[in-house]
Structures are given as structure tokens and as C-alpha cells.
Design a protein around this motif. Structure first.
Motif, mmCIF file in Angstrom:
data_model
loop_
_atom_site.group_PDB
_atom_site.id
_atom_site.type_symbol
_atom_site.label_atom_id
_atom_site.label_comp_id
_atom_site.label_asym_id
_atom_site.label_seq_id
_atom_site.Cartn_x
_atom_site.Cartn_y
_atom_site.Cartn_z
ATOM 1 N N LEU A 213 0.834 -1.202 0.000
ATOM 2 C CA LEU A 213 0.000 0.000 0.000
ATOM 3 C C LEU A 213 0.870 1.253 0.000
ATOM 4 C CD1 LEU A 213 -2.729 -0.969 2.649
ATOM 5 C CD2 LEU A 213 -2.809 -1.277 0.161
ATOM 6 N N SER A 214 0.473 2.219 -0.801
ATOM 7 C CA SER A 214 1.161 3.515 -0.814
ATOM 8 C C SER A 214 0.551 4.419 0.251
ATOM 9 C CB SER A 214 1.002 4.163 -2.191
ATOM 10 O OG SER A 214 -0.377 4.471 -2.428
ATOM 11 N N ALA A 215 1.205 5.547 0.500
ATOM 12 C CA ALA A 215 0.660 6.533 1.441
ATOM 13 C C ALA A 215 -0.703 7.024 0.951
ATOM 14 C CB ALA A 215 1.635 7.700 1.586
ATOM 15 N N GLU A 216 -0.851 7.130 -0.373
ATOM 16 C CA GLU A 216 -2.125 7.552 -0.956
ATOM 17 C C GLU A 216 -3.218 6.508 -0.696
ATOM 18 O OE1 GLU A 216 -1.963 7.917 -5.197
ATOM 19 O OE2 GLU A 216 -3.661 9.303 -5.276
ATOM 20 N N ASP A 217 -2.860 5.230 -0.801
ATOM 21 C CA ASP A 217 -3.816 4.156 -0.523
ATOM 22 C C ASP A 217 -4.296 4.216 0.925
ATOM 23 O OD1 ASP A 217 -3.653 3.034 -3.079
ATOM 24 O OD2 ASP A 217 -1.960 1.751 -2.525
ATOM 25 N N ILE A 218 -3.351 4.388 1.834
ATOM 26 C CA ILE A 218 -3.687 4.419 3.258
ATOM 27 C C ILE A 218 -4.595 5.605 3.573
ATOM 28 C CG2 ILE A 218 -2.710 4.696 5.580
ATOM 29 C CD1 ILE A 218 -0.222 3.153 4.515
ATOM 30 N N ALA A 219 -4.281 6.747 2.972
ATOM 31 C CA ALA A 219 -5.106 7.943 3.191
ATOM 32 C C ALA A 219 -6.523 7.718 2.655
ATOM 33 C CB ALA A 219 -4.461 9.150 2.511
ATOM 34 N N LEU A 220 -6.626 7.066 1.497
ATOM 35 C CA LEU A 220 -7.940 6.777 0.914
ATOM 36 C C LEU A 220 -8.741 5.859 1.824
ATOM 37 C CD1 LEU A 220 -9.992 6.746 -1.460
ATOM 38 C CD2 LEU A 220 -8.701 4.810 -2.397
ATOM 39 N N PHE A 221 -8.112 4.797 2.319
ATOM 40 C CA PHE A 221 -8.807 3.858 3.203
ATOM 41 C C PHE A 221 -9.318 4.576 4.454
ATOM 42 C CE2 PHE A 221 -8.903 0.948 6.795
ATOM 43 C CZ PHE A 221 -9.657 -0.100 6.294
ATOM 44 N N LYS A 222 -8.466 5.388 5.065
ATOM 45 C CA LYS A 222 -8.863 6.107 6.285
ATOM 46 C C LYS A 222 -10.015 7.062 5.999
ATOM 47 C CE LYS A 222 -5.600 7.814 8.865
ATOM 48 N NZ LYS A 222 -4.337 8.540 9.237
ATOM 49 N N GLU A 223 -9.950 7.744 4.864
ATOM 50 C CA GLU A 223 -11.004 8.696 4.508
ATOM 51 C C GLU A 223 -12.346 7.974 4.331
ATOM 52 O OE1 GLU A 223 -12.124 11.217 0.519
ATOM 53 O OE2 GLU A 223 -10.023 11.161 1.112
ATOM 54 N N ILE A 224 -12.324 6.838 3.623
ATOM 55 C CA ILE A 224 -13.553 6.085 3.375
ATOM 56 C C ILE A 224 -14.171 5.609 4.680
ATOM 57 C CG2 ILE A 224 -14.435 3.899 2.463
ATOM 58 C CD1 ILE A 224 -12.473 4.237 0.107
ATOM 59 N N TYR A 225 -13.365 4.969 5.515
ATOM 60 C CA TYR A 225 -13.937 4.338 6.707
ATOM 61 C C TYR A 225 -14.177 5.299 7.861
ATOM 62 C CZ TYR A 225 -14.170 -0.239 4.703
ATOM 63 O OH TYR A 225 -14.533 -1.308 3.924
ATOM 64 N N THR A 226 -13.473 6.425 7.882
ATOM 65 C CA THR A 226 -13.815 7.444 8.881
ATOM 66 C C THR A 226 -15.252 7.908 8.649
ATOM 67 O OG1 THR A 226 -11.516 8.183 9.078
ATOM 68 C CG2 THR A 226 -13.231 9.726 9.780
ATOM 69 N N SER A 227 -15.600 8.060 7.373
ATOM 70 C CA SER A 227 -16.964 8.484 7.024
ATOM 71 C C SER A 227 -17.982 7.388 7.321
ATOM 72 C CB SER A 227 -17.034 8.862 5.546
ATOM 73 O OG SER A 227 -16.181 9.939 5.250
ATOM 74 N N ILE A 228 -17.705 6.157 6.921
ATOM 75 C CA ILE A 228 -18.665 5.061 7.122
ATOM 76 C C ILE A 228 -18.871 4.772 8.601
ATOM 77 C CG2 ILE A 228 -19.010 2.569 6.798
ATOM 78 C CD1 ILE A 228 -17.697 2.847 4.047
ATOM 79 N N LEU A 229 -17.779 4.724 9.353
ATOM 80 C CA LEU A 229 -17.875 4.359 10.773
ATOM 81 C C LEU A 229 -18.550 5.448 11.603
ATOM 82 C CD1 LEU A 229 -14.375 2.661 11.131
ATOM 83 C CD2 LEU A 229 -16.611 1.539 11.013
ATOM 84 N N ALA A 230 -18.554 6.664 11.085
ATOM 85 C CA ALA A 230 -19.255 7.745 11.790
ATOM 86 C C ALA A 230 -20.765 7.622 11.633
ATOM 87 C CB ALA A 230 -18.783 9.096 11.249
ATOM 88 N N GLU A 231 -21.205 6.752 10.711
ATOM 89 C CA GLU A 231 -22.636 6.584 10.426
ATOM 90 C C GLU A 231 -23.069 5.123 10.604
ATOM 91 O OE1 GLU A 231 -24.601 9.058 9.779
ATOM 92 O OE2 GLU A 231 -23.143 10.656 9.462
ATOM 93 N N LYS A 232 -22.580 4.472 11.649
ATOM 94 C CA LYS A 232 -22.852 3.042 11.836
ATOM 95 C C LYS A 232 -24.295 2.735 12.203
ATOM 96 C CE LYS A 232 -19.444 2.036 14.740
ATOM 97 N NZ LYS A 232 -18.556 1.207 15.581
ATOM 98 N N LYS A 233 -24.992 3.689 12.728
ATOM 99 C CA LYS A 233 -26.406 3.502 13.091
ATOM 100 C C LYS A 233 -26.602 2.359 14.087
ATOM 101 C CE LYS A 233 -27.421 6.495 9.821
ATOM 102 N NZ LYS A 233 -27.752 7.899 10.132
#
Length: 751
Positions: A213-233
Motif C-alpha cells: 500500500l502507498s501513502a495515498e492508498d492508506i489515506a484513501l482507506f482512512k477517509e472512506i472508513y472514517t466516514s462510514i464508521l461515523a454513520e454506523k447507526k
């Protein structure tokens, strides 16, 4: 201790899904009947896992063709060319998977690629600049509710957004960064919809995390799941990884708000070290993959319990290392396999028992437990697995055995003079359609309904007909059709010492293509010549050169269930020596072109580039050279590879020192051509000009266009014309039409 299964086999114990799907394709049943068969298969798997006491059972792990395709369909990621056909939803779905040729249009299927390091294949989603990503389907919800109605409250398994985006092909100017936020928003809607319908646990499968994984990949993963996990309901979220370790992102994963994380302790060579050195958060559940989801040998409870006892985590669930999609259903179906063998194996149902027993033994004085003692007795020895002569042959291999002389450039001149083939020589990859009469002949012989003489006579008649057809079509290099073979690996396994075989141990390779991998039980050697008589007969039927057709050692191993008591390198070298014996016998019997297929060369390649050399390419490539290094300069050696990413290992493939290599290329839009040119690929090459995994017939114009593109990147003197794979699964009529068009296209290009 709780237990978990990442996914369960879905083809049906007796391949019900395959047969129902094929009936649907032929118009013999409607969509409702196909859906009913699928529902029964899902029901059987769910209730079997419930009966075994599995705590976390997955729903939405079922697919009619492929889970990645399901995810694309779920979010409306359907290229316009399929929408324009105006088909029903399921018709559009299968058009994406198989292509479509009919009154409503003519379109190719999506590209087909290997699923990480397995023999399963996934369909590559396409995202263009006009793609409207939106949650349009309800499959995960429907299958969750279906399971709940059966009394099974499942975790809902979904292909994760990060892996989906990394596997997708972007056909326009847009990149991942342009669509990731939109796709993330639609995943959030899916989470909300599942929560509204009562789901309490969602499993996001993110196997791409085990790659570099590149630094860009890691940043993308964190961005995606920070958003999803904030809306777990209120829904718990499991991040499930497999096929390796997540060394590049372990720290980031463990601080995100996941409720559980699934790690692979079988193929994840650094997983245990990561957990030991960095710890595991006390507020999360660790799903520990200690039961191998890809091989069929019984689990060694001692090793699994030592692994679990070494994990410093507050809450552990015993899990499979990956989906059980990659193993057969049940040993109950094996009525002819001796108990002496069967007791060492565990298919999907038996792995459910293993999960339960490991969970019960964990945290106890397990060494005195009956289940533990019975398990350990299996590892004290196996009958008939060692052959000292084979081991001595391997030990005697020298560096000179890996070198073919003279060098390629000199051989190429000698072979061109001897074969005298036209520019752009035409051929096929090997197999011709395995029609019903061919399969019946083989089954009648196995059951004793016909004599060996009758079996051989039938096959010789089919070979003669096949060669006559190829001559009429105008192909330059002929094949014998492989009518005597059930499968390109199983057939050779049946003729080698060291193998055992099953009756119904089917696993899915892609769509309705199911394979029955043989099991490497012991040291491997050749009993007698395997293909020589068939090839000699075929050559006697024509003045044109006939290719001897063999499967290479790496593919034979990768498409078998391998031993776990010796190294992969040792097994491959044993098989290589056996196939070398066959190569030299073919040459001695007048066969001047020999194809040694290595379709699965990349399959065992580590997913991280840093691990490629030293433990795989450094012995897999030389093993291929070992097979052909002793043939004469005028003997032309071919090989074939398909449905994997080859662009980054082109130098290694060139180092195989074959004379001609054929690649799958049609579904991937000939992307491999640039890599061949950039790496000054010396080997003569035949990129596939049409896709044989689709029933559509390519036009002459389509093939001419492909060849025109190839000529821009490949020297004309090195370019061969061929389909992208064997024709075994196709029908007679479409095969003939396709090959007629292929030969005509080659003639036009020569002109």
C-alpha cells in the motif's frame, strides 16, 4: 469461544447452481426457477452452519457469478453498452459476465481476472466518466432477511469500497479520488438500510489491504472508513482481511472505530508478529483466521492453539482464514475414497467441526482432551507418501539442468527454417469442445460400460475429425483436441504417482466453471508416457505440425490441493521432472512443437512485490526451464498464460526461455502489449484475439482490428494469431465460426 465463517461454498453439493444457470442460458428454464434453486442452496448452507454451532454466519456471500460483479450491480455501476441491450436485470447481469450476442446487440463481457492468489476469478468493474454511482439494489438486505426467516441472524458480508475501487477499471478521465466520496456515501446508505431492517453486524471484506500500500492508498482507506464508521447507526462493523497480512496499515486499522477486525494467521506471515509487537485494542474483537479456507488438509490443533494462546487480545473469535468458497462441500460425498485418506482431509463441512473443536479446546487443558489426541494422531505419519528415488532425482538437479542451448535467437532461426510457417501463423490453445458424446465416452469407460479399445477408437475418430476440421479452416499449427482429457490438471494427476482423486470435490473457478482439483498426497513421479500415443496418432493424420499438449509443473501444483508437509519448491521440482520425461518422449516420437501450459504461473506469487523473489519466482521460473532444457534446438516450445495480471512480471516470463507464449489479452483490451514492448520481450507471442469464455462469435473486422493494434507493438515476425484460451467449454458451431473468422483475419493482415 465464538466461531466465524467468512463465506460458504455456493455452487451446491451436486453443482445445482451450475446446471440451473446453464439451463437458464439455454432458455430451458425461466428466471424464477433459477432464483428458486439459488434460494435452496443458500438455505442449505445457512442451516448447515447453524447446526454446527457457528456463531457468526455470513449472508450475502452467495452469487450467481461473482461477488465483485454483484457489488457493481448493487451500486448501479453498469456500463452503458449493457444497459442499451434493454434486457431484464438478470439478463443484464449475465451479459456483463458472459457477453451477449443476439437480436438486441453484440457486446463483450467484462474483463475476467484472478481473485488475488486463488484459482477463483472476478469480473473487473468499469467506471467511466458518466457512471452514476447510486445504491439501486437490495441484495444484501434481501438475503439477510431470507436468513433471518430461517432463524439465522447473520453478519452481512459486503465487498468493501476500498477493495472495489482498487480492482475497478476507470475507462475515462476520472480517477479513484473523483468517485470515492460518492461511493462512500452510497455505502453509508447501505449501512442505514441494513440497520433499518434489523441487521446488527456488517462484514466489510477488504482483501486488498494485504497488498503493498502507498501513502495515498492508506489515506484513501482512512477517509472512506472514517466516514462510514461515523454513520454506523448502531450496527457493529467487522473489517475482514485475508490472503496475507496488513503490515502496511495495521496501526491505522486498529485505531479506527471498527468493532472487530479479521486477520489471516495462515497466509499472513507477519500477522502474529504485528499483533504481538503492536498489541490489539481491548475494545475490539479479533477474528483470528486459523482454519485454512484454501486447502483441504485437516487442521493441526496444536499449531492453531499455540497461535491463539500467543495472541494478546481480550476477545478472540476462531475464524476461517478466508471464504470456504475455495474448498469443496463435504467429505460425505466421497464414497470411493479410502478412509485412510479421508481422515486426513477437511472440506467445508468438516472445517465447521474444526472451528467448533478448536474453540472448545481453547483455554482448557486441551492435551488430555479426546478431540485433541485424535487430531494429533493424524500427524504422526501418512502411508505411501515418500519415494526415495524421486527425492534423489530432485537432489541431483544441477544448475546446468536449468539452461537450454543454443540461446533463443539461434533457436528461433533454426525453427523458422524447419517449420516454414507463414507470417502471423494461426493456431489454437489446445482443447476443442467437450461435447456430450465426448463426456459420455469417458464416463462409459470409467464405469466399465465400454472396453478400452472402444474408448480409444472413439477418441481417435474424434481426433481425426478435429484435425480434418482444422485443415479445412486453414489453421497452420494443429492440435489434437484433448478429447481424452477431463481437466488439464486432473488428467495429468491421474497419470502420475503421488496423487489421490475425489468424486465430487468441486470448487468454483468462475461463473458456471467448476473444477475438481486433485490432491497431492505424496512424492510425484511419472508411471509411463501419458500423451505420446495420442500425439503420434494426431500427427499421423496430417502433414501440418501438431502441437504436443502438456500442463506445466507450476500450474499442476497450483491447481491441485498441495501438500503441507514439504515446501512448494520441492513439490514443483518433483512435478517438473515428471513432465520433463514426457517432453523428451514426445520429441523422441516426432513431435516438433510442444506446448507446456502455465496458465496459473502467477497464482502462488506473493501478493507483495518484496516477497516475489527468494521464495517463488526464483524457483518457479527455473522449474519451467527444467522441463524443456534438454530438447533439441529445432523443437519449438510453447507456453500459455491467462486471466492474471502479467504486466509487472514480463521480465520473469521472458526468462522462462520458451520459444512462443500465448497470453489472454482480449478481455483486458490488449493492455499487455505495452509491457511487452517496454521490456523488449524476445519470445514470440500470441496475444489472444478473442474471448473464448463468452458464447459470442467475433467478426473478421474485430479480429483484424486487434491484430492491427498488435502489429504496432510486436514485431511482425514474432506475432502469432490465436484465441485467448482453450475451446473446451464452447460449442462446435460457434467454435468453427470463430476460427474461420480468425483465419480469414490473419489472411487479410498478411495481405
Amino acid at each position: 469461544m465464538n466461531t466465524s465463517v467468512i463465506g460458504y461454498p455456493r455452487i451446491g453439493k451436486d453443482r445445482e447452481l451450475k446446471f440451473a444457470s446453464e439451463k437458464y442460458f439455454r432458455g430451458e428454464i425461466g428466471g424464477d426457477e433459477l432464483l428458486a434453486v439459488a434460494k435452496e442452496i443458500r438455505k442449505g448452507g445457512l442451516l448447515k452452519q447453524k447446526e454446527a454451532g457457528i456463531t457468526y454466519i455470513s449472508s450475502n456471500d452467495f452469487s450467481f457469478y461473482d461477488n465483485v460483479l454483484d457489488t457493481a450491480f448493487l451500486f448501479g455501476i453498469v456500463p452503458q453498452r449493457y444497459k442499451d441491450l434493454g434486457l431484464s436485470d438478470i439478463g443484464t447481469y449475465f451479459a456483463m459476465a458472459r457477453g451477449y450476442q443476439g437480436e438486441k446487440g453484440n457486446v463483450k463481457a467484462l474483463a475476467l481476472k484472478k481473485w488475488f492468489n486463488t484459482n477463483y476469478h472476478y469480473l473487473v468493474p468499469e467506471i467511466d466518466d458518466d457512471t452514476n454511482i447510486a445504491l439501486t439494489g437490495t441484495k444484501p438486505v434481501d438475503e439477510y432477511l431470507e436468513a433471518k426467516a430461517l432463524g439465522v441472524d447473520t453478519k452481512v458480508a459486503v465487498t468493501g469500497p476500498f477493495t472495489f475501487l482498487k480492482l475497478a477499471k476507470f475507462t475515462g478521465s476520472k480517477k479513484i479520488s473523483d468517485v470515492s466520496s460518492v461511493l462512500t456515501g452510497e455505502y453509508i446508505k447501505l449501512v442505514s438500510l441494513l440497520a433499518e431492517n434489523g441487521a446488527s453486524f456488517i462484514e466489510f471484506d477488504e482483501p486488498y489491504l494485504v497488498r503493498d500500500l502507498s501513502a495515498e492508498d492508506i489515506a484513501l482507506f482512512k477517509e472512506i472508513y472514517t466516514s462510514i464508521l461515523a454513520e454506523k447507526k448502531g450496527v457493529k462493523v467487522l473489517l475482514q482481511t485475508y490472503f496475507g497480512d496488513i503490515r502496511d496499515i495495521y496501526g491505522e486499522v486498529t485505531v479506527l472505530d471498527f468493532d472487530a477486525v479479521g486477520l489471516d494467521f495462515i497466509e499472513g506471515r507477519k500477522t502474529a508478529e504485528l499483533v504481538e509487537k503492536n498489541g490489539f485494542p481491548a475494545d475490539k474483537i479479533l477474528f483470528a483466521g486459523v482454519v485454512n479456507g484454501k486447502n483441504i488438509w485437516r487442521n493441526n490443533y496444536k499449531k492453531s492453539l499455540e497461535t491463539l494462546n500467543g495472541i494478546k487480545a481480550a476477545n478472540i473469535v476462531v475464524s476461517t482464514s478466508c471464504s470456504l468458497l475455495h474448498v469443496p462441500y463435504s467429505l460425505e460425498s466421497e464414497t470411493k475414497l479410502a478412509e485412510e485418506y479421508k481422515k486426513h482431509f477437511a472440506f467445508a463441512e468438516e472445517k465447521l467441526t474444526e472451528l467448533g473443536e478448536i474453540a472448545a479446546l481453547y483455554g482448557t487443558d486441551f492435551e488430555n482432551a479426546e478431540a485433541y489426541k485424535k487430531n494429533q494422531a493424524l500427524f504422526e505419519g501418512r502411508v505411501d507418501c515418500e519415494d526415495k528415488d524421486v527425492q534423489a532425482r530432485v537432489a541431483a538437479i544441477t544448475d546446468a539442468d536449468y539452461v537450454r542451448l543454443p540461446v533463443f535467437e539461434e533457436r528461433e532461426k533454426i525453427q523458422k527454417a524447419k517449420l516454414n510457417l507463414p507470417l502471423f501463423p494461426t493456431t489454437t490453445i489446445g482443447s476443442f469442445p467437450q461435447t456430450q458424446d465426448v463426456r459420455k465416452n469417458r464416463q462409459d469407460f470409467k464405469k466399465g460400460n465400454i472396453t478400452k479399445e472402444e474408448y480409444v477408437e472413439f477418441n481417435k475418430r474424434k481426433i481425426a475429425e478435429c484435425i480434418k476440421l482444422q485443415e479445412e479452416i486453414g489453421l497452420d499449427v494443429i492440435v489434437h483436441g484433448e478429447f481424452e482429457r477431463n481437466d488439464m490438471v486432473e488428467y495429468f494427476g491421474e497419470n502420475l504417482n503421488g496423487y489421490v482423486f475425489t468424486e465430487k470435490a468441486w470448487v468454483q473457478s468462475y461463473g458456471t466453471r467448476n473444477v475438481k482439483p486433485p490432491i497431492i498426497w505424496g512424492d510425484v513421479s511419472r508411471r509411463a508416457p501419458i500423451t505420446v500415443e495420442w500425439s503420434k496418432f494426431a500427427q499421423s493424420c496430417t502433414d501440418k505440425p501438431v502441437k504436443g499438449m502438456l500442463t506445466g509443473p507450476v500450474t499442476i501444483l497450483n491447481w491441485s490441493f498441495p501438500r503441507e508437509d514439504i515446501s512448494i519448491k520441492e513439490s514443483i521440482l518433483q512435478i517438473a521432472l515428471a513432465i520433463r520425461d514426457e517432453v523428451l518422449d514426445l520429441e523422441a516420437n516426432g513431435i516438433g512443437i510442444i506446448q507446456i501450459d502455465e496458465a496459473a504461473l502467477r497464482e502462488k506469487l506473493p501478493l507483495r512485490k518484496s516477497d516475489w523473489y527468494g521464495e517463488y519466482l526464483d524457483f518457479a521460473i527455473p522449474a519451467f526451464r527444467l522441463v524443456h532444457s534438454k530438447v533439441k534446438p529445432e523443437t519449438q516450445i510453447h507456453t500459455h498464460m491467462c486471466y492474471s495480471e502479467f504486466t509487472d512480471i514480463i521480465p520473469a516470463i521472458d526468462a522462462m526461455d520458451a520459444d512462443v507464449i500465448t497470453f489472454e489479452a482480449s478481455r483486458s483490451d490488449l493492455q499487455i502489449l505495452d509491457s511487452l514492448k517496454e521490456n523488449n520481450f524476445k519470445t514470440e507471442v500470441g496475444p489472444g484475439v478473442y474471448d473464448i469464455h463468452s458464447p459470442r462469435v467475433p467478426s473478421v473486422e474485430e479480429i483484424v482490428a486487434a491484430l492491427t493494434k498488435m502489429r504496432e507493438k510486436i514485431e511482425e515476425s514474432k506475432l502469432w494469431v490465436n484465441p485467448d484460451c482453450g475451446l473446451k467449454t464452447r460449442g462446435d458451431e460457434e467454435t468453427k465460426k470463430s476460427l474461420v473468422n480468425l483465419v480469414e483475419a490473419a489472411r487479410q493482415i498478411r495481405g
